[in-house]
Structure formats: structure tokens, C-alpha cells
Design an enzyme around this catalytic site. Structure first.
Site, PDB file in Angstrom:
ATOM      1  N   LYS A   1       1.170  -1.083   0.364  1.00 28.27           N
ATOM      2  CA  LYS A   1       0.147  -0.129  -0.055  1.00 28.27           C
ATOM      3  C   LYS A   1       0.869   1.417  -0.469  1.00 28.27           C
ATOM      4  CE  LYS A   1      -4.413  -1.907   1.861  1.00 28.27           C
ATOM      5  NZ  LYS A   1      -5.570  -2.015   3.354  1.00 28.27           N
TER       6      LYS A   1
ATOM      7  N   ASP B   1     -10.067   2.221   1.802  1.00 32.44           N
ATOM      8  CA  ASP B   1     -10.874   1.424   3.426  1.00 32.44           C
ATOM      9  C   ASP B   1     -11.503   2.417   3.815  1.00 32.44           C
ATOM     10  OD1 ASP B   1      -9.058  -0.676   2.668  1.00 32.44           O
ATOM     11  OD2 ASP B   1      -7.195   0.105   3.010  1.00 32.44           O
TER      12      ASP B   1
END
Length: 299
Positions: A86, A122
Site C-alpha cells: 500500500k 478503506d
């Protein structure tokens, strides 16, 4: 347009897919064999009747940049990005959303010509699960987050942005807790486990309690906070989705807490990726069915 074939379709029709015009997306991680993302995305594409396919790619960290370059060259639509890539995804992007610039982490890459656009769904996915599946609104609530990694930071920023009165950060390493809390000045505060006793919402954003990777004998990390301290009037969330209900959640439920596993966040963050890439409304019902329905919730 030739779309993904439904179960039971004639053999000659099924043989036409994938076609020469099928568009490709996928999830990139290491390891990635446990991922539910292919099920979620392929169910969405089938329900939307679009000629897309979604695959899982196990990419070691030292090959991630090459994978991104290859995706650009091959015309891949986008990547869902999971551990441990990420931060690298955010760094390699040519354009970054505001939330990616804030977190330094991306879970979504969209390829447009030679451009690589980074986003992070997210936090949005987490809030959508709270609101749409649990009817829980963070505004004015005292919230606690256990952990200070990428998922924890996304949740911390999302909760503060949704109007939580305070976001308490509990982490084994104080320096990382301070860094995470500093993302939301005025609302974030480094705390101890006992400070969570009066929180309305407690979110465990660490991998403790997660099922072992196939072929791995490594135990998952231990949980920082004992969930037996939580009880009635509190919503306790574990972002782990395998198993759907962890032992940590079971203990909280036994004491009267309302509980939620991480599957809802997974479904909703994937739905936002589908929307980003296709411009179409994500078919949430089909996506939930693909992973066995709504994750169990305690009362």
C-alpha cells in the site's frame, strides 16, 4: 458485448468468454491466495453485465514496481492493492487523492494511459458498513482504535472526518500511536486500554486472530487489548474477516457487546473500487451473495 457467463450457460456460449475485448483488473499482494476480492469483483461484473475479468496476482515487494509498469503497458484497468504494497502504491502513483496524500497509503490504483491514479477506499468502506449495515453514526461518538498500521490510520481519519468527538489510539508502540493520532489533530489522542472502557465504538485494526495463511505455521500476532473488558452498550469491531467472527469478538459478545467482523468493510471498499473503475452503481447484493451474505453480527 460478450459478458461473464452465468452458471449453467451453454458450453458454446461460455467458451466465448473471456474474449479479445475482455478488460482486466486484479488484486496485488503477497501473499494473496486467501483474498476474497476476485469473488467480490467478478460477482459485480457479472451483475453489471460487463465484459471484465478480475484476477489475483502474488507479487513480492521487489517486483511491485515492475508489476505496475507491466499493468500500464498491458492496459489493465486497475489494481486493488493489499499488504505489503500500500505504501509503495502511493509512492509510485502519478496522481494521488487527498486521502492517499494524508495516509501515505493506497489500496486502489487506476491506470489511465501512462497515468497511475492512487486512491484509498478503506475508510469509506468502513464507514459505509457502519452506516448501511449497522445503522451506526460516528458523529458525536467516542471511538477507539487498536493499532496504528495502514488500516488503523484509514479508520482513524474516517472516524474523525465523520464527526467522532474523540478518536483514542491504543498501540503497542507509543511512537506509532502518536503518529496515527496526529493525523486528526484536535480529535486524536493516544490512550491506554482502560480508556476504551467508556468508548461507544472500539475497532481492532491489527491482524491478531486472523487465520493462518495456507501453508504457513506462523501464529497470528497476539491481540493488544483483552476484549473481556467490553460489554453492553458498546459496538466492537474486528477488521479481520477470516474467520468471520474471531475469538476476540466472541469474548466481547459474551459480555453483552454488539460485534461486527471485517467482511462488511471488505465488501464496501471493493464496491467503491467497482464504482471508481466502471462509473456504475455497484451491485452490493450480488457482492454480498458472493461471499456468503452479511457477516454475523452480535447483539
Amino acid at each position: 458485448m460478450t459478458g461473464p457467463m452465468p452458471a449453467g450457460a451453454p458450453a458454446q456460449a461460455a467458451a466465448a468468454w473471456p474474449s479479445a475485448s475482455t478488460r482486466l483488473a486484479g488484486v496485488v499482494g503477497h501473499p494473496v491466495s486467501h483474498s476474497l476480492s476476485p469473488r467480490l469483483h467478478q460477482a459485480a461484473y457479472r451483475a453489471l453485465a460487463i465484459d471484465w475479468a478480475y484476477l489475483a496476482f502474488d507479487v513480492v515487494p521487489e517486483s511491485f514496481e515492475a508489476a505496475v509498469e507491466g499493468a500500464k503497458a498491458l492496459g489493465v484497468v486497475g489494481f486493488s492493492v493489499t499488504m505489503p504494497h500500500k505504501a509503495a502504491a502511493a509512492r509510485l502513483a502519478t496522481r494521488r487523492s487527498a486521502i492517499v496524500r494524508r495516509l501515505g497509503a493506497a489500496n486502489t490504483l487506476t491506470f489511465s494511459g501512462r497515468q497511475v491514479v492512487a486512491d484509498n477506499t478503506d475508510g469509506e468502506g468502513f464507514l459505509a458498513d457502519l452506516r448501511e449495515e449497522l445503522s451506526f453514526e460516528p458523529e458525536g461518538r467516542r471511538c477507539g482504535v487498536i493499532g496504528a498500521g495502514g488500516a488503523a490510520r484509514a479508520v482513524i481519519v474516517a472516524l474523525a472526518g465523520a464527526g467522532a468527538s474523540e478518536v483514542l489510539v491504543v498501540n503497542r508502540t507509543p511512537a506509532r500511536a502518536f503518529q496515527a493520532a496526529a493525523l486528526v489533530p484536535g480529535r486524536g489522542r493516544v490512550a491506554r486500554a482502560k480508556d476504551l472502557d467508556s468508548a461507544d465504538l472500539i475497532v481492532k485494526a491489527t491482524p491478531g486472530g486472523m487465520a493462518a495463511e495456507p501453508g504457513s505455521a506462523e501464529p497470528s500476532p497476539e491481540v493488544v487489548v483483552d476484549s473481556s473488558r467490553f460489554g453492553s452498550g458498546q459496538l466492537v469491531v474486528d477488521l479481520v474477516y477470516d474467520p468471520p467472527v474471531t475469538a476476540w469478538l466472541t469474548q466481547a459478545a459474551a459480555n453483552g457487546a454488539r460485534i461486527r467482523g471485517g467482511l462488511g468493510m471488505l465488501v464496501h471498499q471493493a464496491a467503491r473500487q467497482v464504482e471508481l473503475w466502471t462509473g456504475m452503481r455497484p451491485p452490493l447484493a450480488a457482492m454480498w451473495r458472493a461471499v456468503g451474505g452479511s457477516a454475523p453480527e452480535g447483539a
